[in-house]
Design a protein around this motif. Sequence first.
Motif, PDB file in Angstrom:
ATOM      1  N   ARG A   1       0.830  -1.209   0.000  1.00  0.00           N
ATOM      2  CA  ARG A   1       0.000   0.000   0.000  1.00  0.00           C
ATOM      3  C   ARG A   1       0.865   1.260   0.000  1.00  0.00           C
ATOM      4  O   ARG A   1       0.531   2.255  -0.642  1.00  0.00           O
ATOM      5  N   ARG A   2       1.977   1.224   0.727  1.00  0.00           N
ATOM      6  CA  ARG A   2       2.839   2.412   0.794  1.00  0.00           C
ATOM      7  C   ARG A   2       3.378   2.750  -0.599  1.00  0.00           C
ATOM      8  O   ARG A   2       3.425   3.923  -0.997  1.00  0.00           O
ATOM      9  N   VAL A   3       3.788   1.717  -1.339  1.00  0.00           N
ATOM     10  CA  VAL A   3       4.290   1.939  -2.703  1.00  0.00           C
ATOM     11  C   VAL A   3       3.192   2.536  -3.580  1.00  0.00           C
ATOM     12  O   VAL A   3       3.409   3.535  -4.289  1.00  0.00           O
ATOM     13  N   GLN A   4       2.001   1.939  -3.525  1.00  0.00           N
ATOM     14  CA  GLN A   4       0.893   2.396  -4.368  1.00  0.00           C
ATOM     15  C   GLN A   4       0.495   3.824  -4.048  1.00  0.00           C
ATOM     16  O   GLN A   4       0.338   4.662  -4.946  1.00  0.00           O
ATOM     17  N   GLU A   5       0.279   4.084  -2.762  1.00  0.00           N
ATOM     18  CA  GLU A   5      -0.377   5.336  -2.386  1.00  0.00           C
ATOM     19  C   GLU A   5       0.570   6.529  -2.405  1.00  0.00           C
ATOM     20  O   GLU A   5       0.136   7.655  -2.627  1.00  0.00           O
ATOM     21  N   THR A   6       1.868   6.292  -2.194  1.00  0.00           N
ATOM     22  CA  THR A   6       2.806   7.402  -2.393  1.00  0.00           C
ATOM     23  C   THR A   6       2.874   7.751  -3.886  1.00  0.00           C
ATOM     24  O   THR A   6       2.890   8.930  -4.253  1.00  0.00           O
ATOM     25  N   ALA A   7       2.866   6.729  -4.734  1.00  0.00           N
ATOM     26  CA  ALA A   7       2.886   6.972  -6.183  1.00  0.00           C
ATOM     27  C   ALA A   7       1.611   7.679  -6.631  1.00  0.00           C
ATOM     28  O   ALA A   7       1.656   8.629  -7.430  1.00  0.00           O
TER      29      ALA A   7
ATOM     30  N   ALA B   1       3.695  12.837  -1.768  1.00  0.00           N
ATOM     31  CA  ALA B   1       4.203  11.478  -1.571  1.00  0.00           C
ATOM     32  C   ALA B   1       4.667  11.274  -0.130  1.00  0.00           C
ATOM     33  O   ALA B   1       4.382  10.241   0.483  1.00  0.00           O
ATOM     34  N   ARG B   2       5.373  12.272   0.420  1.00  0.00           N
ATOM     35  CA  ARG B   2       5.833  12.163   1.811  1.00  0.00           C
ATOM     36  C   ARG B   2       4.653  12.063   2.771  1.00  0.00           C
ATOM     37  O   ARG B   2       4.658  11.246   3.691  1.00  0.00           O
ATOM     38  N   ALA B   3       3.639  12.885   2.550  1.00  0.00           N
ATOM     39  CA  ALA B   3       2.470  12.871   3.437  1.00  0.00           C
ATOM     40  C   ALA B   3       1.742  11.533   3.363  1.00  0.00           C
ATOM     41  O   ALA B   3       1.276  11.003   4.379  1.00  0.00           O
ATOM     42  N   ALA B   4       1.649  10.968   2.166  1.00  0.00           N
ATOM     43  CA  ALA B   4       1.005   9.658   2.016  1.00  0.00           C
ATOM     44  C   ALA B   4       1.821   8.581   2.722  1.00  0.00           C
ATOM     45  O   ALA B   4       1.260   7.686   3.377  1.00  0.00           O
ATOM     46  N   GLY B   5       3.151   8.651   2.611  1.00  0.00           N
ATOM     47  CA  GLY B   5       4.011   7.676   3.284  1.00  0.00           C
ATOM     48  C   GLY B   5       3.867   7.747   4.785  1.00  0.00           C
ATOM     49  O   GLY B   5       3.785   6.711   5.470  1.00  0.00           O
ATOM     50  N   VAL B   6       3.822   8.971   5.339  1.00  0.00           N
ATOM     51  CA  VAL B   6       3.628   9.146   6.785  1.00  0.00           C
ATOM     52  C   VAL B   6       2.295   8.529   7.210  1.00  0.00           C
ATOM     53  O   VAL B   6       2.206   7.847   8.241  1.00  0.00           O
ATOM     54  N   HIS B   7       1.261   8.751   6.416  1.00  0.00           N
ATOM     55  CA  HIS B   7      -0.076   8.234   6.757  1.00  0.00           C
ATOM     56  C   HIS B   7      -0.091   6.708   6.802  1.00  0.00           C
ATOM     57  O   HIS B   7      -0.603   6.108   7.755  1.00  0.00           O
ATOM     58  N   ILE B   8       0.496   6.075   5.805  1.00  0.00           N
ATOM     59  CA  ILE B   8       0.517   4.609   5.785  1.00  0.00           C
ATOM     60  C   ILE B   8       1.376   4.077   6.927  1.00  0.00           C
ATOM     61  O   ILE B   8       1.011   3.113   7.614  1.00  0.00           O
ATOM     62  N   ASP B   9       2.527   4.704   7.174  1.00  0.00           N
ATOM     63  CA  ASP B   9       3.405   4.260   8.263  1.00  0.00           C
ATOM     64  C   ASP B   9       2.700   4.353   9.617  1.00  0.00           C
ATOM     65  O   ASP B   9       2.799   3.443  10.444  1.00  0.00           O
ATOM     66  N   ASN B  10       1.978   5.443   9.846  1.00  0.00           N
ATOM     67  CA  ASN B  10       1.287   5.620  11.122  1.00  0.00           C
ATOM     68  C   ASN B  10       0.105   4.661  11.253  1.00  0.00           C
ATOM     69  O   ASN B  10      -0.200   4.178  12.350  1.00  0.00           O
ATOM     70  N   THR B  11      -0.562   4.385  10.122  1.00  0.00           N
ATOM     71  CA  THR B  11      -1.659   3.408  10.149  1.00  0.00           C
ATOM     72  C   THR B  11      -1.116   2.022  10.512  1.00  0.00           C
ATOM     73  O   THR B  11      -1.718   1.294  11.303  1.00  0.00           O
TER      74      THR B  11
END
Length: 238
Positions: free
Chosen positions: A102-108, A214-224
């Motif tokens: 998901r992190r790969v997909q959603e940051t992209a 992309a950074r904000a999406a990565g932070v969101h997935i990491d925190n989830t």
Amino acid sequence: MTGPYRPGYELVAEQILQLIAELELRPGDRMPTENELAARMGTSRTVVREAVKILSAIGRVRAHKGRGLYVADDEGMLGSSRWGGFFLPTDLDHVYMLFEFRRVQETAASRLAATHATPAELRAIGEAAETCRHGHVTGQIALFDRGDEEFHLAVAAASHNQFLVAAVREARRLQRQSSTIGLHGTVGGHAAEAVEEHLAIYHAIRDGDPEAAARAAGVHIDNTLQDYRSEIQRRLFG
């Protein structure tokens, strides 16, 4: 150390998924009958029936009246049921790999959305973020979940890449399976932070800043993921 009590039908649902994997059943294949599953798993047909209801609701099994049970065969755009054929919702390694995916997909998707989003797509992202926020502040879990789903799919749509849209939708479907079987529903401890993280993604996309999005999406997935890990720890060890 023993873990918390889990209903028998949950355990049997998990065992049925493991059996599908062990027997290498493919989408559309016929499964053992309810009686055969009950005998194989040393439980009652009633418990098996409840397990089948869960698996039907999350799209892993189809029950045809008078014809028996089948592995679900909704292929989707990317042959998604092939992913479901090996994904075990209660296998933590699988769950963590899914978050990685998901992190790969959603940051992209967020990076592309910052470049390609139309005014209408920006409105859809913003409205979904607001639905999610309103669901949180009013304690309406179903509304929060709906807004969360709409937000992530709206960002994917704004990427203008239909393969990303299909992949984001499918990965989120598999994650819901994990929550449904293993955690009795959506993990909610991260809700307040998720609302703010959605806004950060939205603002970066609105501002046309691909790297910030992309950074904000990565932070969101990491925190989830961290919230998921914490909930697993709490349920296992109290």
